[in-house]
Design a protein around this motif. Sequence first.
Motif, short mmCIF file in Angstrom:
data_model
loop_
_atom_site.label_atom_id
_atom_site.label_comp_id
_atom_site.label_asym_id
_atom_site.label_seq_id
_atom_site.Cartn_x
_atom_site.Cartn_y
_atom_site.Cartn_z
N THR A 3 0.86 -1.18 0.00
CA THR A 3 0.00 0.00 0.00
C THR A 3 0.90 1.23 0.00
OG1 THR A 3 -0.03 0.19 2.41
CG2 THR A 3 -1.72 -1.23 1.40
N VAL A 4 0.34 2.38 -0.35
CA VAL A 4 1.15 3.61 -0.33
C VAL A 4 1.63 3.88 1.09
CG1 VAL A 4 1.13 6.10 -0.77
CG2 VAL A 4 0.01 4.55 -2.37
N ASP A 5 0.79 3.59 2.09
CA ASP A 5 1.21 3.76 3.50
C ASP A 5 2.41 2.88 3.82
OD1 ASP A 5 -0.58 5.70 4.23
OD2 ASP A 5 -2.09 4.29 4.99
N GLU A 6 2.34 1.61 3.38
CA GLU A 6 3.45 0.69 3.66
C GLU A 6 4.73 1.15 2.98
OE1 GLU A 6 0.74 -3.37 4.15
OE2 GLU A 6 1.73 -2.94 2.23
N LEU A 7 4.59 1.60 1.74
CA LEU A 7 5.78 2.02 0.99
C LEU A 7 6.35 3.32 1.56
CD1 LEU A 7 4.79 1.22 -2.71
CD2 LEU A 7 5.97 -0.21 -1.07
N SER A 8 5.48 4.16 2.16
CA SER A 8 5.96 5.42 2.74
C SER A 8 6.61 5.22 4.10
CB SER A 8 4.84 6.43 2.98
OG SER A 8 3.82 6.34 2.10
N ALA A 9 6.31 4.07 4.74
CA ALA A 9 6.74 3.88 6.13
C ALA A 9 8.25 4.02 6.30
CB ALA A 9 6.27 2.53 6.65
N THR A 61 -1.30 27.87 13.21
CA THR A 61 -2.63 27.56 12.66
C THR A 61 -2.69 26.21 11.96
OG1 THR A 61 -2.08 28.77 10.65
CG2 THR A 61 -3.22 30.01 12.36
N GLU A 62 -1.54 25.62 11.69
CA GLU A 62 -1.52 24.25 11.14
C GLU A 62 -0.27 23.55 11.61
OE1 GLU A 62 -1.48 21.70 6.93
OE2 GLU A 62 -1.51 23.89 6.84
N PHE A 63 -0.44 22.29 12.02
CA PHE A 63 0.69 21.47 12.43
C PHE A 63 0.33 20.04 12.06
CE2 PHE A 63 3.16 19.04 15.60
CZ PHE A 63 4.42 19.58 15.36
N SER A 64 0.81 19.56 10.91
CA SER A 64 0.35 18.25 10.43
C SER A 64 1.47 17.47 9.77
CB SER A 64 -0.80 18.45 9.42
OG SER A 64 -0.35 19.23 8.32
N ARG A 65 1.31 16.17 9.84
CA ARG A 65 2.23 15.28 9.13
C ARG A 65 1.73 15.11 7.71
NH1 ARG A 65 5.73 11.87 12.15
NH2 ARG A 65 5.62 12.41 14.36
N ARG A 66 2.63 15.08 6.78
CA ARG A 66 2.25 14.88 5.38
C ARG A 66 2.88 13.60 4.88
NH1 ARG A 66 3.98 19.46 1.23
NH2 ARG A 66 2.12 20.55 1.92
N ARG A 67 2.03 12.70 4.43
CA ARG A 67 2.52 11.44 3.87
C ARG A 67 3.14 11.71 2.50
NH1 ARG A 67 -1.80 7.05 2.00
NH2 ARG A 67 -1.82 8.47 0.25
N GLN A 68 4.19 10.97 2.19
CA GLN A 68 4.76 11.08 0.85
C GLN A 68 3.72 10.68 -0.20
OE1 GLN A 68 8.34 8.54 1.20
NE2 GLN A 68 9.43 10.25 0.32
N SER A 69 3.68 11.40 -1.29
CA SER A 69 2.78 11.02 -2.38
C SER A 69 3.40 9.84 -3.14
CB SER A 69 2.57 12.19 -3.34
OG SER A 69 3.77 12.44 -4.05
N LEU A 70 2.59 9.17 -3.93
CA LEU A 70 3.11 8.06 -4.74
C LEU A 70 4.17 8.58 -5.72
CD1 LEU A 70 3.08 5.10 -5.53
CD2 LEU A 70 1.16 5.58 -7.06
#
Length: 302
Positions: free
Chosen positions: A216-222, A280-289
């Motif tokens: 999955t994209v999540d697995e590959l980004s891990a 006003t924003e503090f977020s994690r950004r997953r790598q795109s495919l």
Amino acid sequence: MGDGRLEVDAISKRYGDVVALRDTTFDVRAGELFGFVGSNGAGKTTTMRIALGVLAADSGAVRWDGSPVTLETRRHIGYMPEERGLYPKMKVGEQLVYLARLHGLSASAAQRSMTDWTERLGVATRRDDDVQNLSLGNQQRVQLAAALVHNPSILVLDEPFSGLDPIAVEVMSGVLLDKAAEGIPVVFSSHQLDLVERLCHRVGIIRGGQMVAVGTVDELSAGGATEMVVDAPHAPEGWANGLAGVTVRRREGARTVLELGQGADDQAVLAAALATGPVTEFSRRRQSLTELYRNVVNQEAS
């Protein structure tokens, strides 16, 4: 009853001195959309042709439901070739009925299926037109109908989205998602990585005839670096410099994009940002495919 899985097991293919595929392995599960990505010449089309039995592998095996793919199995595969394979001077409706009959449907079932798919894909008014007289987008829709008209148990589509306008992309996407929801394994190749990321459950990246990443994209980004986006409107330039394990990647207006390496503490980043004023924003950004693909291909090339 099998598990509805298409397995490509360690297939290799060589043309003279050119190695087209080397021990390529992946599986496409029942009800799954599997995106197959790689540059031109990486081996995607060769893999698909071997899965269909159009080409013979030098070694390895392709299995459906745990058994080798046979001529009978192939009748249940819906295939959309990249180079497209319709008869240009044959009428759309006649051609689809003919293809359905070739795959074993009765005359009435073939007619019914042709009617359903031409309506679903928006080419019902073109049934009496020769394929060569259709626009490229409508030819694509008919080509997809040709892959679906015999009610296949597996879908293998080579670049199904190339050359489609946004509305046709949505129609095609909807059909593929519906087929997966019916429990059919769907594998397609595409250069449109944003589309693959949006539609697919899992992705395989092929480079130089070898699968270099599957998951999955999540697995590959891990395994990759974590990006953080911080929007601190009053933060001065360089506010995050000196934080342990943190690299400032770029500024996007008031937002700062950071990369967190091993041992970086996101709470320390937040504290440093709050020290400059409101956040006003503090977020994690997953790598795109697209980023993942670039990293994997560059790593392998180096």
